[in-house]
Structures are given as C-alpha cells and as structure tokens.
Scaffold this active site. Structure first.
Site, PDB file in Angstrom:
ATOM      1  N   GLU A 143       0.820  -1.210   0.000  1.00 50.68           N
ATOM      2  CA  GLU A 143       0.000   0.000   0.000  1.00 50.68           C
ATOM      3  C   GLU A 143       0.854   1.260   0.000  1.00 50.68           C
ATOM      4  O   GLU A 143       0.555   2.231  -0.704  1.00 50.68           O
ATOM      5  CB  GLU A 143      -0.949  -0.007   1.202  1.00 50.68           C
ATOM      6  CG  GLU A 143      -2.059  -1.040   1.086  1.00 50.68           C
ATOM      7  CD  GLU A 143      -3.006  -1.020   2.271  1.00 50.68           C
ATOM      8  OE1 GLU A 143      -2.831  -0.159   3.165  1.00 50.68           O
ATOM      9  OE2 GLU A 143      -3.922  -1.861   2.316  1.00 50.68           O
ATOM     10  N   HIS A 176     -10.208   1.838   0.421  1.00 54.69           N
ATOM     11  CA  HIS A 176     -10.699   1.015   1.530  1.00 54.69           C
ATOM     12  C   HIS A 176     -12.215   0.898   1.541  1.00 54.69           C
ATOM     13  O   HIS A 176     -12.770   0.167   2.373  1.00 54.69           O
ATOM     14  CB  HIS A 176     -10.212   1.593   2.869  1.00 54.69           C
ATOM     15  CG  HIS A 176      -8.749   1.394   3.112  1.00 54.69           C
ATOM     16  ND1 HIS A 176      -7.783   2.170   2.503  1.00 54.69           N
ATOM     17  CD2 HIS A 176      -8.082   0.508   3.893  1.00 54.69           C
ATOM     18  CE1 HIS A 176      -6.586   1.764   2.906  1.00 54.69           C
ATOM     19  NE2 HIS A 176      -6.741   0.761   3.743  1.00 54.69           N
TER      20      HIS A 176
END
Length: 287
Positions: A143, A176
């Site tokens: 990420e 997310h």
C-alpha cells in the site's frame, strides 16, 4: 523545483493515479472465491494479485512520470528506494509516531499488555498467521509503495507538495471503501456498513496524509512502511476503554493522550528535517 504546470495538465496527471488505485483494488477480486476476506486461502490468493500489481507498478510509473524528473533523479530514488539516510528513516519516524500514540501505549502498559511483547512465543505464533502477515507485512509494503511512492511520484511535478500530501490520501481512503461490500455480504446492515466505511475512509485519509508527509520529507519508503505497520498494530485509539480503567490510571492515560499530541506537533518538523535523511530531492524543502 519547477513552478506548477497548467491546471489542465495537472488534472491529467491524476488519471494514472486513479487507474493505479483501481488496478490495486480490483486485483483483490479477480478470484472466484466464496470464502471471507480473512480466510487463509483468500489472503494467499490476494497476496499473489497484489504482488503482481506491485511488480508492474515501477514500469507503470516510468511510463507516466514526468520526463524532466528522470533527467535529474533516478526512478528508484524518486520512489524512496535508496541507502543514504536509511537508519534515521527507520528510527525517527517510528519514534515520532510512538509519541503520537503515547496515550494508547500508556493504556497498554497499565493493562499489562507490554509483558506479552517480551515473550518470543507471542511473536512466533503470530508470525505464522496469514492475517498477521497481511496486516503487518504485505499491506504496509504494497500500500505504501502504490499509494505513496508511485502516486506521489506521478503528481509531484505539477503541484506543490502540500497539495500532493492532501490529494493522494483520497485515493488511499477510497481504496478502503470496498470493505463495505464485504461487510454487507457477511450480513451487516448497509447503513452500519456505510457508516463504518465512511469512518474508515476518514481516518485512513488522515493517516495517508501523514504517511505522504513522511515520505516526501524523508525521501525514504521505509519510513511510511514501518509507521503503517505500527499504526495497524495500535489501531484506532479505544477511548471507550478509558472508562473501565482505575481512576488514577485513567487520569494518567488522558494526560498522555494530550501530551503525546502536543509533543508530536512540536517534534514533527524537527524530526523530519530532510537533511537528517540526506534527502536532496527538490520538493523536500518545499513542505
């Protein structure tokens, strides 16, 4: 550092960021699998997908990045992969973030949780768990590489660093939101799933801004990776647990919350000075 280019040209540079975010998230769902996201088989398959995305990301960046940047610096240096200043990048940002979490850390101390961290069996048992590997190894590395190193490298040429720090986390927070779909599949009401996802979007975006700031100031990818893993471990502060503590412990922890936030604000700029990390990238002095 060059002056920002036209707003139209700058807006176009966000398109590769958006596409990279889509690629990262969509790679999690290419497998036909009915198991939940925490199932070992699901995790292992997603590891393979994310590894592929992470592998091709440097080539993706090299194609879309501003050519003038590559004339002045190597791609790997722009992506935060270098040896100079590595040790400070490992230590100082982590200490700075621990100061910010002084309140939760004090709560763990009063609960006796600290003792577990000194047990080798604790680490050996958890390091065998796929969820642990995902949360503290794979997720922080992939990420941060994708949403910090790659995306910031794509837009830093056309805007000032402060704007980049504030804009890039939006992609990270939005990435997310796919958890909402997973919660609904598990039977969670869509209103609760929506509220949870909005909250997660907010705090992941805030963390993303902090992580982007660390990346640009230190010029090292390792700094946000370690901070990301640490924040995953600490989680969002459990303010409700304060009410269950002994009065004296509760007062001390509340003081630590306030003191940690104050010290973090005072130390943030000093502990991320670019010269500490031998960061001579042109935008490091502009933030």
């Amino acid at each position: 550092m060059k002056q920002p280019v036209s707003s139209f040209e700058c807006s176009l540079s966000y398109v590769p960021c958006f596409l990279l975010a889509i690629l990262y998230v969509s790679s999690l769902y290419i497998w036909r699998n009915k198991d939940p996201s925490n199932h070992p088989e699901t995790i292992k398959r997603r590891f393979l997908s994310i590894l592929c995305v992470t592998t091709i990301s440097p080539f993706y960046v090299s194609y879309f990045i501003n050519e003038d940047l590559l004339k002045e610096q190597s791609l790997w240096k722009i992506l935060g992969l270098r040896w100079e200043g590595l040790l400070p990048a490992v230590v100082f940002p982590l200490i700075l973030t621990a100061v910010l979490f002084l309140g939760p850390i004090s709560m763990e101390g009063f609960s006796g949780l600290w003792r577990i961290y000194f047990e080798p069996r604790y680490w050996l048992s958890y390091m065998k768990e796929w969820i642990w590997i995902r949360n503290y190894v794979v997720a922080p590395i992939t990420e941060e590489f994708t949403f910090r190193a790659c995306m910031l490298s794509l837009i830093i040429h056309c805007t000032n660093p402060i704007t980049a720090v504030l804009v890039c986390p939006v992609f990270f927070g939005a990435a997310h939101l796919h958890h909402m779909n997973e919660q609904i599949k598990l039977g969670v009401k869509w209103t609760i799933a929506l509220a949870t996802s909005c909250f997660q979007f907010t705090y992941t975006s805030i963390f993303g801004a902090y992580s982007a700031y660390l990346f640009l100031r230190t010029g090292h990818l390792i700094a946000p990776i370690l901070v990301h893993a640490f924040c995953n471990h600490m989680g969002f502060p459990d303010f409700g647990a304060l009410q269950m503590m002994q009065p004296l412990h509760r007062k001390v922890s509340m003081l630590c919350f306030a003191l940690g936030l104050l010290l973090w604000g005072l130390l943030l700029e000093a502990m991320t000075e670019p010269f500490i990390y031998k960061n001579d990238l042109p935008w490091s002095s502009d933030i």
